[in-house]
Design a protein around this motif. Structure first.
Motif, PDB file in Angstrom:
ATOM      1  N   VAL A 160       0.917  -1.262  -0.119  1.00 17.89           N
ATOM      2  CA  VAL A 160      -0.166   0.161   0.107  1.00 17.89           C
ATOM      3  C   VAL A 160       0.893   1.160  -0.078  1.00 17.89           C
ATOM      4  CG1 VAL A 160      -1.619   1.544   1.331  1.00 17.89           C
ATOM      5  CG2 VAL A 160      -1.936  -1.113   1.120  1.00 17.89           C
ATOM      6  N   LYS A 161       1.946   1.234   0.870  1.00 22.25           N
ATOM      7  CA  LYS A 161       2.959   2.494   0.829  1.00 22.25           C
ATOM      8  C   LYS A 161       3.466   2.699  -0.379  1.00 22.25           C
ATOM      9  CE  LYS A 161       6.163   4.523   4.040  1.00 22.25           C
ATOM     10  NZ  LYS A 161       6.649   4.547   5.273  1.00 22.25           N
ATOM     11  N   TYR A 162       3.897   1.532  -0.960  1.00 24.68           N
ATOM     12  CA  TYR A 162       4.639   1.743  -2.277  1.00 24.68           C
ATOM     13  C   TYR A 162       3.820   2.195  -3.122  1.00 24.68           C
ATOM     14  CZ  TYR A 162       6.691  -0.113  -6.780  1.00 24.68           C
ATOM     15  OH  TYR A 162       6.843  -0.259  -8.027  1.00 24.68           O
ATOM     16  N   LEU A 163       2.530   1.716  -3.231  1.00 26.42           N
ATOM     17  CA  LEU A 163       1.469   2.413  -4.233  1.00 26.42           C
ATOM     18  C   LEU A 163       1.492   3.931  -4.143  1.00 26.42           C
ATOM     19  CD1 LEU A 163      -1.463  -0.197  -4.600  1.00 26.42           C
ATOM     20  CD2 LEU A 163       0.298   0.392  -6.229  1.00 26.42           C
ATOM     21  N   TYR A 164       1.030   4.139  -2.737  1.00 29.07           N
ATOM     22  CA  TYR A 164       1.066   5.584  -2.380  1.00 29.07           C
ATOM     23  C   TYR A 164       2.311   6.655  -3.030  1.00 29.07           C
ATOM     24  CZ  TYR A 164       1.618   9.694   0.711  1.00 29.07           C
ATOM     25  OH  TYR A 164       1.813  10.788   1.198  1.00 29.07           O
ATOM     26  N   HIS A 165       3.535   5.970  -2.943  1.00 29.71           N
ATOM     27  CA  HIS A 165       4.529   6.686  -2.889  1.00 29.71           C
ATOM     28  C   HIS A 165       4.783   6.744  -4.592  1.00 29.71           C
ATOM     29  CE1 HIS A 165       6.844   7.614   0.473  1.00 29.71           C
ATOM     30  NE2 HIS A 165       6.710   6.226   0.761  1.00 29.71           N
ATOM     31  N   ALA A 180      -2.976  10.102 -13.652  1.00 26.58           N
ATOM     32  CA  ALA A 180      -2.721   8.786 -13.369  1.00 26.58           C
ATOM     33  C   ALA A 180      -2.444   8.472 -11.765  1.00 26.58           C
ATOM     34  CB  ALA A 180      -1.406   8.044 -14.026  1.00 26.58           C
ATOM     35  N   ALA A 181      -2.226   9.614 -11.121  1.00 25.86           N
ATOM     36  CA  ALA A 181      -2.144   9.552  -9.653  1.00 25.86           C
ATOM     37  C   ALA A 181      -3.503   9.347  -8.756  1.00 25.86           C
ATOM     38  CB  ALA A 181      -1.343  10.645  -9.064  1.00 25.86           C
ATOM     39  N   VAL A 182      -4.525   9.850  -9.576  1.00 23.44           N
ATOM     40  CA  VAL A 182      -5.753   9.632  -9.102  1.00 23.44           C
ATOM     41  C   VAL A 182      -6.102   8.137  -8.869  1.00 23.44           C
ATOM     42  CG1 VAL A 182      -8.447   9.844  -9.571  1.00 23.44           C
ATOM     43  CG2 VAL A 182      -6.826  11.885  -9.902  1.00 23.44           C
ATOM     44  N   LEU A 183      -5.822   7.422  -9.920  1.00 26.21           N
ATOM     45  CA  LEU A 183      -5.881   5.845 -10.047  1.00 26.21           C
ATOM     46  C   LEU A 183      -5.088   5.368  -9.150  1.00 26.21           C
ATOM     47  CD1 LEU A 183      -5.963   5.402 -13.743  1.00 26.21           C
ATOM     48  CD2 LEU A 183      -8.063   5.760 -12.249  1.00 26.21           C
ATOM     49  N   THR A 184      -3.942   5.842  -8.904  1.00 24.96           N
ATOM     50  CA  THR A 184      -2.933   4.963  -8.059  1.00 24.96           C
ATOM     51  C   THR A 184      -3.294   5.510  -6.665  1.00 24.96           C
ATOM     52  OG1 THR A 184      -1.352   5.399  -9.693  1.00 24.96           O
ATOM     53  CG2 THR A 184      -0.446   4.697  -7.445  1.00 24.96           C
ATOM     54  N   PHE A 185      -3.586   6.714  -6.060  1.00 24.20           N
ATOM     55  CA  PHE A 185      -4.071   6.783  -4.952  1.00 24.20           C
ATOM     56  C   PHE A 185      -5.186   6.015  -4.384  1.00 24.20           C
ATOM     57  CE2 PHE A 185      -1.979  11.395  -5.337  1.00 24.20           C
ATOM     58  CZ  PHE A 185      -0.939  10.785  -4.717  1.00 24.20           C
ATOM     59  N   HIS A 186      -6.255   5.951  -5.462  1.00 26.90           N
ATOM     60  CA  HIS A 186      -7.447   5.196  -5.194  1.00 26.90           C
ATOM     61  C   HIS A 186      -7.314   3.582  -4.978  1.00 26.90           C
ATOM     62  CE1 HIS A 186     -11.364   3.526  -5.466  1.00 26.90           C
ATOM     63  NE2 HIS A 186     -12.197   4.514  -5.299  1.00 26.90           N
ATOM     64  N   ASP A 187      -6.331   3.165  -5.558  1.00 20.79           N
ATOM     65  CA  ASP A 187      -6.044   1.881  -5.504  1.00 20.79           C
ATOM     66  C   ASP A 187      -5.325   1.515  -3.983  1.00 20.79           C
ATOM     67  OD1 ASP A 187      -7.168   1.118  -8.028  1.00 20.79           O
ATOM     68  OD2 ASP A 187      -4.981   1.058  -8.864  1.00 20.79           O
ATOM     69  N   ALA A 188      -4.362   2.555  -3.717  1.00 16.51           N
ATOM     70  CA  ALA A 188      -3.736   2.458  -2.373  1.00 16.51           C
ATOM     71  C   ALA A 188      -4.830   2.390  -1.280  1.00 16.51           C
ATOM     72  CB  ALA A 188      -2.533   3.594  -2.292  1.00 16.51           C
ATOM     73  N   ALA A 189      -5.707   3.486  -1.611  1.00 19.88           N
ATOM     74  CA  ALA A 189      -6.439   3.519  -0.338  1.00 19.88           C
ATOM     75  C   ALA A 189      -7.669   2.565  -0.186  1.00 19.88           C
ATOM     76  CB  ALA A 189      -7.528   4.864  -0.583  1.00 19.88           C
ATOM     77  N   GLU A 190      -8.020   1.907  -1.296  1.00 18.25           N
ATOM     78  CA  GLU A 190      -8.917   0.689  -1.532  1.00 18.25           C
ATOM     79  C   GLU A 190      -8.269  -0.396  -0.791  1.00 18.25           C
ATOM     80  OE1 GLU A 190     -12.610  -0.753  -4.097  1.00 18.25           O
ATOM     81  OE2 GLU A 190     -10.812  -0.114  -5.021  1.00 18.25           O
ATOM     82  N   PHE A 191      -6.955  -0.712  -1.419  1.00 19.05           N
ATOM     83  CA  PHE A 191      -6.362  -1.748  -0.800  1.00 19.05           C
ATOM     84  C   PHE A 191      -6.110  -1.663   0.731  1.00 19.05           C
ATOM     85  CE2 PHE A 191      -2.365  -4.721  -1.076  1.00 19.05           C
ATOM     86  CZ  PHE A 191      -3.125  -5.807  -0.738  1.00 19.05           C
ATOM     87  N   PHE A 192      -5.893  -0.561   1.251  1.00 19.85           N
ATOM     88  CA  PHE A 192      -5.778  -0.378   2.735  1.00 19.85           C
ATOM     89  C   PHE A 192      -7.153  -0.836   3.393  1.00 19.85           C
ATOM     90  CE2 PHE A 192      -6.439   2.302   6.368  1.00 19.85           C
ATOM     91  CZ  PHE A 192      -5.282   2.221   7.047  1.00 19.85           C
ATOM     92  N   LEU A 193      -8.203  -0.200   2.869  1.00 17.74           N
ATOM     93  CA  LEU A 193      -9.438  -0.510   3.490  1.00 17.74           C
ATOM     94  C   LEU A 193      -9.869  -2.146   3.697  1.00 17.74           C
ATOM     95  CD1 LEU A 193     -11.280   2.585   1.854  1.00 17.74           C
ATOM     96  CD2 LEU A 193     -10.677   2.211   4.140  1.00 17.74           C
ATOM     97  N   GLN A 194      -9.500  -2.759   2.427  1.00 18.22           N
ATOM     98  CA  GLN A 194      -9.670  -4.237   2.428  1.00 18.22           C
ATOM     99  C   GLN A 194      -8.636  -4.708   3.417  1.00 18.22           C
ATOM    100  OE1 GLN A 194      -8.033  -5.777  -1.450  1.00 18.22           O
ATOM    101  NE2 GLN A 194     -10.118  -6.557  -1.622  1.00 18.22           N
ATOM    102  N   ILE A 195      -7.477  -4.391   3.476  1.00 17.48           N
ATOM    103  CA  ILE A 195      -6.691  -5.061   4.554  1.00 17.48           C
ATOM    104  C   ILE A 195      -7.258  -4.829   5.770  1.00 17.48           C
ATOM    105  CG2 ILE A 195      -4.441  -5.217   5.627  1.00 17.48           C
ATOM    106  CD1 ILE A 195      -3.303  -4.242   2.829  1.00 17.48           C
ATOM    107  N   ALA A 196      -7.816  -3.433   6.095  1.00 21.10           N
ATOM    108  CA  ALA A 196      -8.292  -3.273   7.288  1.00 21.10           C
ATOM    109  C   ALA A 196      -9.440  -4.069   7.684  1.00 21.10           C
ATOM    110  CB  ALA A 196      -8.714  -1.725   7.357  1.00 21.10           C
ATOM    111  N   SER A 197     -10.196  -4.344   6.825  1.00 23.73           N
ATOM    112  CA  SER A 197     -11.491  -5.099   6.737  1.00 23.73           C
ATOM    113  C   SER A 197     -11.187  -6.476   7.293  1.00 23.73           C
ATOM    114  CB  SER A 197     -12.156  -5.015   5.573  1.00 23.73           C
ATOM    115  OG  SER A 197     -13.481  -5.796   5.858  1.00 23.73           O
ATOM    116  N   GLU A 198     -10.146  -6.981   6.628  1.00 21.85           N
ATOM    117  CA  GLU A 198      -9.826  -8.291   7.112  1.00 21.85           C
ATOM    118  C   GLU A 198      -9.151  -8.483   8.398  1.00 21.85           C
ATOM    119  OE1 GLU A 198      -7.255 -10.097   4.181  1.00 21.85           O
ATOM    120  OE2 GLU A 198      -8.615  -9.287   2.237  1.00 21.85           O
TER     121      GLU A 198
END
Length: 159
Positions: A12-17, A32-50
């Motif tokens: 997630v941190k790698y995607l953020y960077h 393109a940063a919009v897509l990458t920021f969103h992917d990083a945030a969504e993956f974070f939320l998925q990990i948090a949910s698990e």
């Protein structure tokens, strides 16, 4: 936190960077940063949910706030900013609408605050404590890098 979760957060941190780097590019490419920021945030939320065992299977992006609120002492930060990021992502990906330079900079700030405030809330560590070093193999090489990182943070540049 187990190693698998730690490694996923490092990704997630790698995607953020990557998103931060993309956001500094010329306006057209910075989108393109919009897509990458969103992917990083969504993956974070998925990990948090698990991690918090919410029992949800692939909720919509903004549904994570309600799911995680039930498991946390307070609500996740930056919901409205993330709502805006999500709308910009949909507009870019599905309609070809490019965000302005100002929007991209705003999304970088929002995403930074999202991770800075929510990582301690969910995982009990600071976002800055997440390290890509968890990907380094073999073990002894990773330990040497972690030692060097600690020395660097302490201002021990010669050591």
């Amino acid at each position: 936190m187990d190693e698998a979760t730690s490694r996923r957060l490092a990704f997630v941190k790698y995607l953020y960077h990557i998103g931060v780097q993309q956001s500094a590019a010329p306006e057209l490419m910075a989108a393109a940063a919009v897509l990458t920021f969103h992917d990083a945030a969504e993956f974070f939320l998925q990990i948090a949910s698990e991690y918090l065992n919410t029992g949800a299977s692939q909720p919509a992006f903004l549904e994570y706030w309600e799911l995680l609120r039930r498991k946390l002492p307070s609500e996740l930060a930056q919901k409205e900013g993330m709502r805006r990021l999500n709308k910009a992502r949909v507009s870019l990906k599905h309609s070809g609408t490019l965000p302005s330079r100002l929007d991209v900079e705003s999304f970088r700030t929002t995403t930074t605050v999202f991770f800075t405030e929510n990582t301690p809330l969910v995982f009990g560590i600071g976002f800055d404590a997440i390290s890509l070093l968890s990907f380094v193999r073999p073990e002894d090489a990773r330990q040497q890098l972690e030692r060097a990182e600690g020395l660097h943070e302490a201002g021990e540049y010669v050591a």
